[in-house]
Design an enzyme around this catalytic site. Structure first.
Site, PDB file in Angstrom:
ATOM      1  N   ASP A 131       0.822  -1.203   0.000  1.00 47.96           N
ATOM      2  CA  ASP A 131       0.000   0.000   0.000  1.00 47.96           C
ATOM      3  C   ASP A 131       0.861   1.260   0.000  1.00 47.96           C
ATOM      4  OD1 ASP A 131      -2.300   1.481   0.021  1.00 47.96           O
ATOM      5  OD2 ASP A 131      -2.841   1.048   2.095  1.00 47.96           O
ATOM      6  N   ASN A 180     -10.726  -2.709  -6.394  1.00 54.32           N
ATOM      7  CA  ASN A 180      -9.890  -1.781  -7.160  1.00 54.32           C
ATOM      8  C   ASN A 180     -10.437  -1.475  -8.559  1.00 54.32           C
ATOM      9  OD1 ASN A 180      -6.638  -2.825  -5.807  1.00 54.32           O
ATOM     10  ND2 ASN A 180      -7.981  -1.139  -5.192  1.00 54.32           N
TER      11      ASN A 180
HETATM   12  C1  FPP Z   1      -1.615   0.367  -3.312  1.00 51.86           C
HETATM   13  O1  FPP Z   1      -1.247   1.674  -3.521  1.00 51.86           O
HETATM   14  C2  FPP Z   1      -1.247  -0.486  -4.392  1.00 51.86           C
HETATM   15  C3  FPP Z   1      -2.100  -1.049  -5.286  1.00 51.86           C
HETATM   16  C4  FPP Z   1      -3.544  -0.851  -5.351  1.00 51.86           C
HETATM   17  C5  FPP Z   1      -1.627  -1.966  -6.286  1.00 51.86           C
HETATM   18  C6  FPP Z   1      -0.322  -2.584  -6.021  1.00 51.86           C
HETATM   19  C7  FPP Z   1       0.334  -2.672  -7.304  1.00 51.86           C
HETATM   20  C8  FPP Z   1       1.636  -2.650  -7.547  1.00 51.86           C
HETATM   21  C9  FPP Z   1       2.686  -2.671  -6.512  1.00 51.86           C
HETATM   22  C10 FPP Z   1       2.104  -2.625  -8.937  1.00 51.86           C
HETATM   23  C11 FPP Z   1       1.636  -3.749  -9.766  1.00 51.86           C
HETATM   24  C12 FPP Z   1       1.881  -5.053  -9.146  1.00 51.86           C
HETATM   25  C13 FPP Z   1       2.596  -6.041  -9.650  1.00 51.86           C
HETATM   26  C14 FPP Z   1       2.724  -7.332  -8.918  1.00 51.86           C
HETATM   27  C15 FPP Z   1       3.283  -5.937 -10.922  1.00 51.86           C
HETATM   28  P1  FPP Z   1      -2.392   2.735  -3.566  1.00 51.86           P
HETATM   29  O2  FPP Z   1      -2.597   3.121  -4.984  1.00 51.86           O
HETATM   30  O3  FPP Z   1      -3.595   2.223  -2.862  1.00 51.86           O
HETATM   31  O4  FPP Z   1      -1.727   3.904  -2.751  1.00 51.86           O
HETATM   32  P2  FPP Z   1      -2.473   5.016  -1.918  1.00 51.86           P
HETATM   33  O5  FPP Z   1      -3.270   4.309  -0.855  1.00 51.86           O
HETATM   34  O6  FPP Z   1      -1.352   5.815  -1.367  1.00 51.86           O
HETATM   35  O7  FPP Z   1      -3.336   5.780  -2.881  1.00 51.86           O
END
Ligand code: FPP
Length: 248
Positions: free
Chosen positions: A19, A67
């Site tokens: 996250d 998501n």
């Molecule tokens: C959370 O950050 C992350 C995600 C929703 C997706 C995780 C994805 C990746 C690390 C990249 C793709 C994955 C792979 C395995 C290639 P957020 O967007 O919720 O952050 P925030 O809460 O700060 O907005």
């Protein structure tokens, strides 16, 4: 290897809620997708490090069932990143003897992403090192409901008696059938929630929360989490005194 870590007391199964990509980007006046791109680099580092340390199972929450509600452009960019990651990492998975796996509703994913997933699952199927599982379009309540529905179907068809529905039968009906429960869950970015991730499977997991955003998470942060884990006493409902007599 970090010498303060006991290699015999590492988690067998590590689960991670990655996250904070969006916040990482925002703090730097960058677009959210740049945070996700940086997040993919962290995925590479952590996968490699876990494999090197001999972790048996690594499960990453990469995209939740919820998501899909994000802006279309972000969803599209995440799917493209995923496809690119899977394609570009297959060789490294083969080099590191990693077996690739996906949990979640794969039918929701774009066809090209699914094709890439299947190709990598097939290619790495005979590897017997770490099992890398990506949770994609995954929601734990949905998983539990689907398991209940499947078991009910078996009962209705006369193939299963209601008394045969026990914890083992249930566990074996989840996406994670055959995978031991996580010993440790790490969530980055300071949020202290489980967010519909592996609700059944995390029953006895140790939980570790760090303020560090996923793009800034690295080997040292991972070692810190493992040190914290090693300092904990896992009792599984027993007393400390009983544990002295229990082989670990
Ligand atoms: C959370 O950050 C992350 C995600 C929703 C997706 C995780 C994805 C990746 C690390 C990249 C793709 C994955 C792979 C395995 C290639 P957020 O967007 O919720 O952050 P925030 O809460 O700060 O907005």
């Amino acid at each position: 290897m970090d010498h303060s870590l006991d290699p015999k007391k590492l988690p067998k199964h590590l689960a991670v809620i990655m996250d904070g990509n969006g916040r990482w980007a925002k703090q730097r006046m960058l677009r959210r997708i740049v945070g996700h791109q940086k997040g993919v680099e962290t995925v590479r580092v952590i996968v490699e490090e876990c494999s090197r340390l001999g972790i048996g199972y690594l499960t990453l929450f990469a995209f939740s069932a919820e998501n899909w509600l994000r802006p279309k452009t972000e969803v599209k960019a995440l799917m493209a990143l995923l496809k690119q990651y899977i394609r570009s990492e297959t060789t490294r998975m083969m080099q590191n003897n990693i077996r690739f796996n996906v949990i979640g509703n794969r039918a929701d994913l774009p066809e090209d992403v699914n094709r890439e997933i299947q190709a990598t699952i097939d290619k790495t199927a005979a590897n017997d090192g770490m099992l890398l599982t990506l949770a994609l379009s995954y929601g734990s309540r949905q998983e539990i409901v689907a398991a209940a529905r499947r078991l009910a179907g078996e009962v209705a068809a006369g193939r299963l008696a209601p008394e045969e529905i026990d914890e083992n039968a249930f566990t074996g009906t989840l996406f994670t059938a055959g995978i031991p429960d996580p010993d440790l869950l790490i969530r980055t970015s300071g949020e202290m929630r489980i967010s519909n991730f592996l609700l059944w499977q995390l029953a006895y997991a140790e939980l570790y929360f760090t303020e560090v955003n996923w793009p800034d998470f690295d080997k040292h942060e991972l070692a810190r989490a493992f040190r914290d884990y090693q300092s904990r006493e896992r009792r599984f409902g027993m007393t400390s005194e009983q544990l002295v007599d229990t082989p670990s």
